[in-house]
Every structure is written in structure tokens, then in C-alpha cells.
Design an enzyme around this catalytic site. Sequence first.
Site, PDB file in Angstrom:
ATOM      1  N   GLY A 142       0.792  -1.233   0.000  1.00  0.00           N
ATOM      2  CA  GLY A 142       0.000   0.000   0.000  1.00  0.00           C
ATOM      3  C   GLY A 142       0.818   1.272   0.000  1.00  0.00           C
ATOM      4  N   SER A 143       2.058   1.215  -0.488  1.00  0.00           N
ATOM      5  CA  SER A 143       2.841   2.460  -0.504  1.00  0.00           C
ATOM      6  C   SER A 143       2.253   3.453  -1.505  1.00  0.00           C
ATOM      7  CB  SER A 143       4.320   2.189  -0.797  1.00  0.00           C
ATOM      8  OG  SER A 143       4.497   1.754  -2.120  1.00  0.00           O
ATOM      9  N   ASN A 144       1.629   2.954  -2.572  1.00  0.00           N
ATOM     10  CA  ASN A 144       0.967   3.883  -3.509  1.00  0.00           C
ATOM     11  C   ASN A 144      -0.274   4.501  -2.879  1.00  0.00           C
ATOM     12  OD1 ASN A 144       2.269   4.127  -6.268  1.00  0.00           O
ATOM     13  ND2 ASN A 144       2.396   1.922  -5.903  1.00  0.00           N
ATOM     14  N   MET A 149      -3.774  -6.745  -7.432  1.00  0.00           N
ATOM     15  CA  MET A 149      -3.278  -7.759  -8.360  1.00  0.00           C
ATOM     16  C   MET A 149      -4.401  -8.623  -8.925  1.00  0.00           C
ATOM     17  SD  MET A 149      -0.275  -6.942  -8.595  1.00  0.00           S
ATOM     18  CE  MET A 149       1.339  -6.601  -7.914  1.00  0.00           C
ATOM     19  N   ILE A 175      -7.450  -8.636 -12.306  1.00  0.00           N
ATOM     20  CA  ILE A 175      -8.088  -7.928 -13.401  1.00  0.00           C
ATOM     21  C   ILE A 175      -9.566  -7.782 -13.071  1.00  0.00           C
ATOM     22  CG2 ILE A 175      -6.436  -8.491 -15.217  1.00  0.00           C
ATOM     23  CD1 ILE A 175      -8.301 -10.611 -16.222  1.00  0.00           C
ATOM     24  N   ASN A 190      -4.929   2.496 -13.001  1.00  0.00           N
ATOM     25  CA  ASN A 190      -4.009   1.505 -12.426  1.00  0.00           C
ATOM     26  C   ASN A 190      -2.582   2.007 -12.570  1.00  0.00           C
ATOM     27  OD1 ASN A 190      -3.133  -1.164 -11.471  1.00  0.00           O
ATOM     28  ND2 ASN A 190      -2.481  -1.550 -13.585  1.00  0.00           N
ATOM     29  N   HIS A 200       1.348   0.623 -12.933  1.00  0.00           N
ATOM     30  CA  HIS A 200       2.107  -0.592 -13.239  1.00  0.00           C
ATOM     31  C   HIS A 200       3.604  -0.261 -13.256  1.00  0.00           C
ATOM     32  CE1 HIS A 200       3.053  -4.521 -14.712  1.00  0.00           C
ATOM     33  NE2 HIS A 200       3.807  -3.956 -15.649  1.00  0.00           N
ATOM     34  N   ASP A 227      -3.125  -4.760 -17.453  1.00  0.00           N
ATOM     35  CA  ASP A 227      -2.120  -3.715 -17.683  1.00  0.00           C
ATOM     36  C   ASP A 227      -2.160  -3.225 -19.131  1.00  0.00           C
ATOM     37  OD1 ASP A 227      -1.257  -4.117 -15.015  1.00  0.00           O
ATOM     38  OD2 ASP A 227       0.101  -5.713 -15.639  1.00  0.00           O
ATOM     39  N   GLU A 260       6.582   5.964  -9.070  1.00  0.00           N
ATOM     40  CA  GLU A 260       5.148   5.626  -8.956  1.00  0.00           C
ATOM     41  C   GLU A 260       4.456   6.588  -8.001  1.00  0.00           C
ATOM     42  OE1 GLU A 260       4.075   1.483  -8.373  1.00  0.00           O
ATOM     43  OE2 GLU A 260       6.046   0.835  -9.016  1.00  0.00           O
TER      44      GLU A 260
HETATM   45  C1  GAR Z   1       3.606  -1.411  -7.208  1.00  0.00           C
HETATM   46  O1  GAR Z   1       4.923  -1.487  -7.689  1.00  0.00           O
HETATM   47  C2  GAR Z   1       2.617  -1.435  -8.363  1.00  0.00           C
HETATM   48  O2  GAR Z   1       3.061  -0.742  -9.494  1.00  0.00           O
HETATM   49  C3  GAR Z   1       2.523  -2.906  -8.634  1.00  0.00           C
HETATM   50  O3  GAR Z   1       2.443  -3.466  -7.360  1.00  0.00           O
HETATM   51  C4  GAR Z   1       3.215  -2.681  -6.459  1.00  0.00           C
HETATM   52  C5  GAR Z   1       2.370  -2.370  -5.256  1.00  0.00           C
HETATM   53  O4  GAR Z   1       3.114  -1.660  -4.293  1.00  0.00           O
HETATM   54  N1  GAR Z   1       1.389  -3.231  -9.469  1.00  0.00           N
HETATM   55  C6  GAR Z   1       1.421  -4.159 -10.420  1.00  0.00           C
HETATM   56  O5  GAR Z   1       2.386  -4.858 -10.630  1.00  0.00           O
HETATM   57  C7  GAR Z   1       0.159  -4.266 -11.264  1.00  0.00           C
HETATM   58  N2  GAR Z   1       0.370  -5.123 -12.373  1.00  0.00           N
HETATM   59  P1  GAR Z   1       2.372  -0.947  -3.094  1.00  0.00           P
HETATM   60  O6  GAR Z   1       1.417  -1.976  -2.514  1.00  0.00           O
HETATM   61  O7  GAR Z   1       3.484  -0.591  -2.150  1.00  0.00           O
HETATM   62  O8  GAR Z   1       1.652   0.256  -3.646  1.00  0.00           O
END
Ligand code: GAR
Length: 234
Positions: A13-15, A94, A96, A111, A113, A149, A178
Amino acid sequence: MPLPIAVLVSGNGSNLQSIIDRIEAGALDVEIKLVISNKADAYGLERARSHGIPTRVLLHTEYDSREAFDTDMVRAIRDSGVDESGVVVMAGFMRIVTHVFLGVFENRVINIHPALLPSFPGVYGQGDAADYGVKISGCTVHFVDEQMDHGPVIIQAAVPCLPGEGGGGLSPRILKMEHRVLPQALQWLVDGRLEIDGRFVRLKPADKAVSQQPLADIEPETYALIWPPLEEGF
Ligand code: GAR
């Protein structure tokens, strides 16, 4: 009024955190009404709770079909106060999603990626890029369609792949990007500045004056990220 949004996570969940941080900094005009995870132990849920954001866990493993899972996600999101004029952000989610979901939130789902799409879609874009030996990779924010994606690209950031670092070294450097491009793309969508025309997303000018990052001063025609750097004479 901040726009109501929902955020979908599967892990750290850093995003999600980058969105929360931009809201708290006053840069992002949204209110996160709900965070949904398809994993009960996703740390993203903790992040949400510690900011007083409601959470739901919906385990995809308990559903017979993707459509049934999406039906419950739609219901949970609507119940939280996000309707089809809101936005849904897939932030490390993760899964679709199907027409059941996209039919409700049409052109309102984005999304992030960790690769320069269409290269290296899937669950480990950073490692796949590093293993392939590309010199530049990065991240992409795109509208979501029914393919993984795949939908129209809103913004991308490129980072160099350093010798020998592999996916483990590349991942955190991509992740830093990101955390910048995802909140930016979200604010553009919230401001009604993204126009989709097939595969193309046009960024409309802002109504008010906006100051941009220094790189934006460079003429797009002459700017390129080239890695390794060119040597004198080329
Ligand atoms: C991130 O790097 C995101 O881009 C990727 O999962 C990670 C989640 O990090 N997403 C995918 O690969 C989608 N195909 P987070 O949980 O720290 O945000």
C-alpha cells in the site's frame, strides 16, 4: 468538495500512502471513502486504518467467478459513498476486473504498473525488465480495461536500469516514481483534464495557472531520457 474515491490494494500500500500524503499536503482534491483489499493481511489496510479510512476485505478466493467478486466490490464501493462519477484507483491491486466493474465505473478506473507498458505487463514488471536486460524501464499510469495492464496510457516515468542490480534494485527506484505519477494522474482525472480518444489520452490545459516541475521547461521535441548517457560527438 473533494471527489469521493475508492482505492484497491493487495499488499504493502505504498501507492495508497502516496495518495494519502498528497491529500494531506493539500495537493490532491479527493476523499478516500473506502480501501478494499483482496488479501486480509495487506499492510495497505493498516495504512488506511491509521488514517481513519474505512476498509473492507473481499477475498476473491471465496467467489465462484470474477463477475461475482466484482459485483460485491461495486456494492461495497457504492455503499461507501462513491458513485459512477467518483474514481477507483488500483494501487497494487493484483486482479483484473471485468465488464461488471468497468460498466459501472466507465473511464473512472486507473491503475499503476511498474514498467513502461506495453512492455512487461504482469505481476513482476520490474524483475521481468531487469532480467530482459533493458537499459530503461519505469512505470505507467493507465485507464483500466478488461485486459491486464492494457488500457490507454495517462503518464509514464522512465528510470535507468543499473548494471547488475536486478529487479530488487530497480523496484525501489521505480516505486519512487510511482509515488509521484499516480497522485498526479489522479488529480488530472479529478480536474476533468483527461480526454480519451481510443488508445490516446490527451491532457487538457488547466483553467488556472499551474507551475510545473523544472523538466517541463524543456521542449518535448528535444527532450529524451537516454541511458547509458551518450558520449561526446553523438
Ligand atoms: C507497485 O509497484 C505497483 O506498481 C505494482 O504493485 C506494487 C504495489 O506496491 N502493481 C502491479 O504490478 C500491477 N500489475 P504498493 O502496494 O506498495 O503500492
